[in-house]
Design a protein around this motif. Sequence first.
Motif, PDB file in Angstrom:
ATOM      1  N   PHE A  37      29.934  46.738  50.684  1.00 12.86           N
ATOM      2  CA  PHE A  37      30.969  46.397  49.718  1.00 12.86           C
ATOM      3  C   PHE A  37      30.940  47.418  48.579  1.00 12.86           C
ATOM      4  CE2 PHE A  37      30.690  42.327  51.787  1.00 12.86           C
ATOM      5  CZ  PHE A  37      31.904  41.681  51.547  1.00 12.86           C
ATOM      6  N   ASP A  38      32.072  47.581  47.913  1.00 14.32           N
ATOM      7  CA  ASP A  38      32.114  48.387  46.700  1.00 14.32           C
ATOM      8  C   ASP A  38      33.303  47.926  45.855  1.00 14.32           C
ATOM      9  OD1 ASP A  38      31.232  50.272  44.924  1.00 14.32           O
ATOM     10  OD2 ASP A  38      31.873  52.019  46.081  1.00 14.32           O
ATOM     11  N   ASN A  39      33.178  48.071  44.528  1.00 17.30           N
ATOM     12  CA  ASN A  39      34.276  47.804  43.589  1.00 17.30           C
ATOM     13  C   ASN A  39      35.010  46.494  43.856  1.00 17.30           C
ATOM     14  OD1 ASN A  39      33.646  50.149  42.301  1.00 17.30           O
ATOM     15  ND2 ASN A  39      35.578  51.184  42.702  1.00 17.30           N
ATOM     16  N   ILE A  40      34.359  45.399  43.560  1.00 16.10           N
ATOM     17  CA  ILE A  40      34.993  44.082  43.654  1.00 16.10           C
ATOM     18  C   ILE A  40      35.660  43.762  42.316  1.00 16.10           C
ATOM     19  CG2 ILE A  40      34.553  41.610  43.895  1.00 16.10           C
ATOM     20  CD1 ILE A  40      32.167  42.347  45.712  1.00 16.10           C
ATOM     21  N   ARG A  41      36.927  43.307  42.369  1.00 19.02           N
ATOM     22  CA  ARG A  41      37.615  42.933  41.129  1.00 19.02           C
ATOM     23  C   ARG A  41      38.506  41.715  41.354  1.00 19.02           C
ATOM     24  NH1 ARG A  41      41.597  47.017  37.819  1.00 19.02           N
ATOM     25  NH2 ARG A  41      42.726  46.923  39.809  1.00 19.02           N
ATOM     26  N   VAL A  42      38.466  40.794  40.398  1.00 18.53           N
ATOM     27  CA  VAL A  42      39.350  39.635  40.379  1.00 18.53           C
ATOM     28  C   VAL A  42      40.126  39.679  39.066  1.00 18.53           C
ATOM     29  CG1 VAL A  42      39.516  37.126  40.516  1.00 18.53           C
ATOM     30  CG2 VAL A  42      37.673  38.316  41.726  1.00 18.53           C
ATOM     31  N   SER A  43      41.453  39.529  39.151  1.00 15.20           N
ATOM     32  CA  SER A  43      42.305  39.699  37.974  1.00 15.20           C
ATOM     33  C   SER A  43      43.212  38.503  37.755  1.00 15.20           C
ATOM     34  CB  SER A  43      43.163  40.962  38.120  1.00 15.20           C
ATOM     35  OG  SER A  43      42.371  42.112  38.342  1.00 15.20           O
ATOM     36  N   TYR A  44      43.626  38.341  36.506  1.00 18.59           N
ATOM     37  CA  TYR A  44      44.522  37.251  36.133  1.00 18.59           C
ATOM     38  C   TYR A  44      45.988  37.542  36.470  1.00 18.59           C
ATOM     39  CZ  TYR A  44      40.783  35.265  33.201  1.00 18.59           C
ATOM     40  OH  TYR A  44      39.620  34.716  32.738  1.00 18.59           O
ATOM     41  N   ASP A  53      43.097  41.602  31.459  1.00 16.67           N
ATOM     42  CA  ASP A  53      43.457  40.848  32.663  1.00 16.67           C
ATOM     43  C   ASP A  53      42.352  40.864  33.708  1.00 16.67           C
ATOM     44  OD1 ASP A  53      46.054  40.085  31.809  1.00 16.67           O
ATOM     45  OD2 ASP A  53      46.757  42.120  32.214  1.00 16.67           O
ATOM     46  N   THR A  54      41.203  41.442  33.375  1.00 20.41           N
ATOM     47  CA  THR A  54      40.077  41.514  34.297  1.00 20.41           C
ATOM     48  C   THR A  54      39.184  40.289  34.113  1.00 20.41           C
ATOM     49  OG1 THR A  54      40.096  43.931  34.155  1.00 20.41           O
ATOM     50  CG2 THR A  54      38.129  42.892  35.088  1.00 20.41           C
ATOM     51  N   LEU A  55      39.165  39.412  35.101  1.00 19.95           N
ATOM     52  CA  LEU A  55      38.271  38.257  35.048  1.00 19.95           C
ATOM     53  C   LEU A  55      36.867  38.645  35.466  1.00 19.95           C
ATOM     54  CD1 LEU A  55      37.375  35.313  34.957  1.00 19.95           C
ATOM     55  CD2 LEU A  55      38.431  34.985  37.196  1.00 19.95           C
ATOM     56  N   LEU A  56      36.740  39.317  36.604  1.00 20.99           N
ATOM     57  CA  LEU A  56      35.433  39.648  37.168  1.00 20.99           C
ATOM     58  C   LEU A  56      35.511  41.004  37.839  1.00 20.99           C
ATOM     59  CD1 LEU A  56      32.553  39.005  38.294  1.00 20.99           C
ATOM     60  CD2 LEU A  56      33.686  37.822  40.172  1.00 20.99           C
ATOM     61  N   GLN A  57      34.619  41.909  37.450  1.00 20.81           N
ATOM     62  CA  GLN A  57      34.570  43.210  38.101  1.00 20.81           C
ATOM     63  C   GLN A  57      33.126  43.634  38.305  1.00 20.81           C
ATOM     64  OE1 GLN A  57      37.379  46.224  36.848  1.00 20.81           O
ATOM     65  NE2 GLN A  57      35.817  47.810  36.961  1.00 20.81           N
ATOM     66  N   GLY A  89      34.293  42.358  32.555  1.00 22.49           N
ATOM     67  CA  GLY A  89      35.388  41.409  32.472  1.00 22.49           C
ATOM     68  C   GLY A  89      34.994  40.156  31.707  1.00 22.49           C
ATOM     69  N   VAL A  90      35.839  39.146  31.803  1.00 25.27           N
ATOM     70  CA  VAL A  90      35.655  37.904  31.056  1.00 25.27           C
ATOM     71  C   VAL A  90      34.510  37.066  31.607  1.00 25.27           C
ATOM     72  CG1 VAL A  90      36.779  35.715  30.448  1.00 25.27           C
ATOM     73  CG2 VAL A  90      38.076  37.850  30.345  1.00 25.27           C
ATOM     74  N   TYR A  91      34.245  37.168  32.889  1.00 28.60           N
ATOM     75  CA  TYR A  91      33.283  36.310  33.581  1.00 28.60           C
ATOM     76  C   TYR A  91      31.927  36.295  32.879  1.00 28.60           C
ATOM     77  CZ  TYR A  91      30.934  34.229  37.657  1.00 28.60           C
ATOM     78  OH  TYR A  91      30.236  33.405  38.504  1.00 28.60           O
ATOM     79  N   SER A  92      31.402  35.098  32.613  1.00 29.94           N
ATOM     80  CA  SER A  92      30.229  34.978  31.742  1.00 29.94           C
ATOM     81  C   SER A  92      28.930  34.647  32.471  1.00 29.94           C
ATOM     82  CB  SER A  92      30.493  33.902  30.689  1.00 29.94           C
ATOM     83  OG  SER A  92      30.693  32.636  31.292  1.00 29.94           O
ATOM     84  N   TYR A  93      28.954  34.532  33.793  1.00 29.92           N
ATOM     85  CA  TYR A  93      27.742  34.193  34.527  1.00 29.92           C
ATOM     86  C   TYR A  93      27.130  35.435  35.164  1.00 29.92           C
ATOM     87  CZ  TYR A  93      29.440  29.410  33.998  1.00 29.92           C
ATOM     88  OH  TYR A  93      29.871  28.230  33.481  1.00 29.92           O
ATOM     89  N   TYR A  94      25.920  35.285  35.717  1.00 28.84           N
ATOM     90  CA  TYR A  94      25.280  36.375  36.433  1.00 28.84           C
ATOM     91  C   TYR A  94      25.532  36.227  37.929  1.00 28.84           C
ATOM     92  CZ  TYR A  94      21.673  33.074  37.921  1.00 28.84           C
ATOM     93  OH  TYR A  94      21.018  32.011  38.485  1.00 28.84           O
TER      94      TYR A  94
END
Length: 298
Positions: A219-226, A247-251, A274-279
């Motif tokens: 895998f490489d460069n995973i991104r989840v966006s709003y 607009d980046t939730l998780l990258q 991004g915004v995502y706050s967990y590990y």
Amino acid sequence: MKIFKYSIATIALLLSIVFTSCEADPLPVYPDVIVQIDTVFVQGVNVTYPTFTGSDTGDDRFYAFSGGSATDLSSLSATDWTYETWIKVDADALIGDRTALQGADAGGACIMERGRNFELYLIDDANADFAIKYNRLDSSNEAIGTMQSDESGINLSFNEWAHVAITRSSSDNTAKFFINGVLIASSDDDLWIQPVNDTWLDFNYMYRGGNINFFKGSFDNIRVSYVERYSSDFEPIQHERLPVDGDTLLQMDLDENLTPFDPVTDFDKVEIKGVYSYYIKVINTVFWTSEDSVIPTT
């Protein structure tokens, strides 16, 4: 002359006191990393990414947690979103039956999924090593909508990088499925509106009462966006640093830029943007692989 000699002696004494003081009271050392070395993407550079073994124990899972927080997956809109990643499929990866209705029955390796929401997994293709199937799932994890690349002109091969993206926009009420920047399927049916729930985002396996269909490859460069990132054909650039914006939730760039989990020190975590706050925990059977990649210059 006496005054001059006295001045020299005085200066020497003062310097001696200063140096002695410095030796006794050294400046404090900053207790953390000041400069962190990371992969820099330039032409011909050696790049790094995780490779998964396809093992199927609980510790081999690679997923993003969701728990109803404004800074996790629960904050995604039902109507506007994008999930995307680069994958490189190993020749020994599980290839599913393209005629099976859903992933649990097909048996293909999972790229990513949210239970009772959607699934992306590998299927067979008469004209290629494999294809990719995207299903919208109901509350029983049964497919109620399907898009699949074996019905397109995209022919995918083992051990070659491919960019995969699914996206939807409320502006045109259309869900779109892209592979390597090519729109291979789309639909304006409302069934593609995703439920807003707290289901985790799994990257290399499915959970159907147990962990199944583990992915073998990279895998490489995973991104989840709003938002809808892509509305028409585009040109993805392998290993390119994706921009991080509001607009980046998780990258996850997945550059082996790992840090110890604090306060527990028995595993490392992946750097998240991004915004995502967990590990996200680094799994036991992931190997960090590197290769030389030429990035086109502009």
